[in-house]
Design a protein around this motif. Sequence first.
Motif, PDB file in Angstrom:
ATOM      1  N   ALA A 116      -6.657 -59.708 112.897  1.00 13.49           N
ATOM      2  CA  ALA A 116      -5.999 -60.746 113.688  1.00 13.49           C
ATOM      3  C   ALA A 116      -6.394 -60.636 115.156  1.00 13.49           C
ATOM      4  N   GLY A 117      -6.484 -59.427 115.669  1.00 13.43           N
ATOM      5  CA  GLY A 117      -6.875 -59.237 117.064  1.00 13.43           C
ATOM      6  C   GLY A 117      -8.292 -59.683 117.350  1.00 13.43           C
ATOM      7  N   ARG A 118      -9.160 -59.602 116.348  1.00 14.88           N
ATOM      8  CA  ARG A 118     -10.551 -60.068 116.500  1.00 14.88           C
ATOM      9  C   ARG A 118     -10.694 -61.561 116.274  1.00 14.88           C
ATOM     10  N   GLY A 119      -9.629 -62.201 115.802  1.00 15.35           N
ATOM     11  CA  GLY A 119      -9.705 -63.628 115.517  1.00 15.35           C
ATOM     12  C   GLY A 119     -10.234 -63.949 114.144  1.00 15.35           C
ATOM     13  N   ASP A 120     -10.501 -62.922 113.344  1.00 18.16           N
ATOM     14  CA  ASP A 120     -11.025 -63.147 111.997  1.00 18.16           C
ATOM     15  C   ASP A 120      -9.932 -63.610 111.037  1.00 18.16           C
ATOM     16  N   LEU A 121      -8.705 -63.308 111.350  1.00 22.93           N
ATOM     17  CA  LEU A 121      -7.558 -63.683 110.518  1.00 22.93           C
ATOM     18  C   LEU A 121      -6.612 -64.511 111.375  1.00 22.93           C
ATOM     19  N   VAL A 122      -6.280 -65.715 110.919  1.00 19.65           N
ATOM     20  CA  VAL A 122      -5.424 -66.619 111.674  1.00 19.65           C
ATOM     21  C   VAL A 122      -4.044 -66.661 111.019  1.00 19.65           C
ATOM     22  N   LEU A 123      -3.029 -66.421 111.822  1.00 16.84           N
ATOM     23  CA  LEU A 123      -1.650 -66.434 111.337  1.00 16.84           C
ATOM     24  C   LEU A 123      -0.895 -67.595 111.967  1.00 16.84           C
ATOM     25  N   THR A 124       0.089 -68.103 111.255  1.00 22.45           N
ATOM     26  CA  THR A 124       0.998 -69.087 111.829  1.00 22.45           C
ATOM     27  C   THR A 124       2.397 -68.801 111.304  1.00 22.45           C
ATOM     28  N   VAL A 125       3.373 -69.570 111.784  1.00 22.67           N
ATOM     29  CA  VAL A 125       4.775 -69.299 111.463  1.00 22.67           C
ATOM     30  C   VAL A 125       5.465 -70.591 111.066  1.00 22.67           C
ATOM     31  N   ALA A 126       6.246 -70.532 109.984  1.00 22.73           N
ATOM     32  CA  ALA A 126       7.082 -71.655 109.567  1.00 22.73           C
ATOM     33  C   ALA A 126       8.444 -71.485 110.229  1.00 22.73           C
ATOM     34  N   ALA A 127       8.663 -72.184 111.341  1.00 19.18           N
ATOM     35  CA  ALA A 127       9.855 -71.928 112.154  1.00 19.18           C
ATOM     36  C   ALA A 127      10.771 -73.129 112.311  1.00 19.18           C
ATOM     37  N   HIS A 128      10.537 -74.200 111.531  1.00 15.07           N
ATOM     38  CA  HIS A 128      11.285 -75.434 111.759  1.00 15.07           C
ATOM     39  C   HIS A 128      12.271 -75.779 110.648  1.00 15.07           C
ATOM     40  N   GLY A 129      12.355 -74.960 109.620  1.00  9.77           N
ATOM     41  CA  GLY A 129      13.309 -75.242 108.564  1.00  9.77           C
ATOM     42  C   GLY A 129      12.906 -76.406 107.685  1.00  9.77           C
ATOM     43  N   ARG A 130      13.878 -76.935 106.956  1.00 15.61           N
ATOM     44  CA  ARG A 130      13.604 -78.029 106.021  1.00 15.61           C
ATOM     45  C   ARG A 130      13.403 -79.355 106.739  1.00 15.61           C
ATOM     46  N   THR A 131      14.153 -79.571 107.832  1.00 15.81           N
ATOM     47  CA  THR A 131      14.129 -80.872 108.495  1.00 15.81           C
ATOM     48  C   THR A 131      13.711 -80.797 109.956  1.00 15.81           C
ATOM     49  N   GLY A 132      13.631 -79.605 110.512  1.00 16.36           N
ATOM     50  CA  GLY A 132      13.386 -79.474 111.935  1.00 16.36           C
ATOM     51  C   GLY A 132      14.661 -79.336 112.734  1.00 16.36           C
ATOM     52  N   HIS A 133      15.811 -79.499 112.083  1.00  8.98           N
ATOM     53  CA  HIS A 133      17.095 -79.414 112.773  1.00  8.98           C
ATOM     54  C   HIS A 133      18.008 -78.349 112.173  1.00  8.98           C
ATOM     55  N   ASP A 134      17.556 -77.686 111.124  1.00 14.44           N
ATOM     56  CA  ASP A 134      18.378 -76.661 110.484  1.00 14.44           C
ATOM     57  C   ASP A 134      17.693 -75.304 110.660  1.00 14.44           C
ATOM     58  N   PRO A 135      18.455 -74.219 110.553  1.00 10.98           N
ATOM     59  CA  PRO A 135      17.849 -72.892 110.736  1.00 10.98           C
ATOM     60  C   PRO A 135      16.718 -72.647 109.749  1.00 10.98           C
ATOM     61  N   ALA A 136      15.589 -72.181 110.266  1.00 15.27           N
ATOM     62  CA  ALA A 136      14.411 -71.981 109.422  1.00 15.27           C
ATOM     63  C   ALA A 136      14.670 -70.963 108.328  1.00 15.27           C
ATOM     64  N   GLU A 137      15.472 -69.945 108.605  1.00 12.09           N
ATOM     65  CA  GLU A 137      15.694 -68.880 107.632  1.00 12.09           C
ATOM     66  C   GLU A 137      16.539 -69.342 106.442  1.00 12.09           C
ATOM     67  N   LEU A 138      17.194 -70.501 106.547  1.00 12.22           N
ATOM     68  CA  LEU A 138      18.011 -70.997 105.440  1.00 12.22           C
ATOM     69  C   LEU A 138      17.277 -71.991 104.554  1.00 12.22           C
TER      70      LEU A 138
END
Length: 377
Positions: A116-138
């Motif tokens: 990841a530090g070399r840029g060979d592996l790209v990571l992203t995060v699902a942080a918006h939940g089901r609708t964008g208005h509810d907690p992502a962890e639920l």
Amino acid sequence: MDFTFSEEQQAAAEAAAGVFADVAPDGVPSPADTTGAVADDFDRALWARLAEADLLSLLLDEAYGGAGLDAIALCLVLRESAKVLARVPLLESSAAAATVQAYGGEELRSALLTRAGRGDLVLTVAAHGRTGHDPAELAVTARRDGDRWVLDGVQTAVPWAHNADLVVVPAHTDAHRTVLALVAPDREGVVLAEQISTTGERLGELRLESVPIARVDVIDADGAWEWLRDLLTAGTCALALGLGTAVLRMTGEYTSRREQFGFPVATFQAVAVQAADRYIDLRAMEATLWQAAWRISSGASGTLPAAADLAVAKIWAAEGVRRVVQTAQHLHGGFGADTEYPLHRYHAWAKHLELSLGPAAAHEEALGDLLAAHPLG
């Protein structure tokens, strides 16, 4: 308060400014030119230059080829990136890698962090939940099945999901705990649908249908999701600050050149007052951002928890960046809507940042809850 940056932090910002100096905002794909996605992928050439400058490994320890810096350094780099609308998953990949380092197991760290530090592996995060208005962890459930976890649920508006190698997905368990699962978008049981941001970039609706995840690829340490979410919030505020700074500078340059009645419009009182108000917005965005980033980096205690500082920073970022671009459009007149001019791109990106991780109203509500739980008197 002392917001003096260390030499290492300043060096990171200067290196970022050097890398982004070659990025032309008016060359960034415009959402006004197409009804679909503006591009199939992020700017891989710029991503490679960031890797060469060691800016993808800022938060990683030396053991993984990193600089061992903190959230403040990352926010300084993100601020520079937003000034030119850099189309790279710098925030998401950096925050995800830092979370793996802080909370992941040794096997997971060894497998991911150097790449990841070399840029060979790209990571992203699902942080918006089901609708964008509810907690992502639920939005996603995680249940144990022998030596693996099984995920079910939906996450919306996942940035760079179609181009990332792994998506960090928060999920809740029957024991009301939150775990973080690293999910490959092409894994069996994963359905990825295209969504389009106001910026014209591709987002992904991530559907998980009984997706098995190896135990090693799940982070179940307490506090991991909260720390990742806080880092994403601070980074989003940094992006808003950088974007707003560039837009106000653009507006100042334009109103200094544009003349009416034989005088530059910047000399008119009504124009100067509006620009001054937006300058105040930017200074408030800046002060609240560095306070929040410092709380994350230092772990320092305060009258209120760090979540309060982050809520204040996000409130100012969301409202401030919106006011800056709206005033810029007004002071540019019809020229601001010209698709040959970059301002409309900044406006579209500002709207995306305003709503990212929740609009200002959501954070005002969270701040109210914190004030009620921690009386200042």
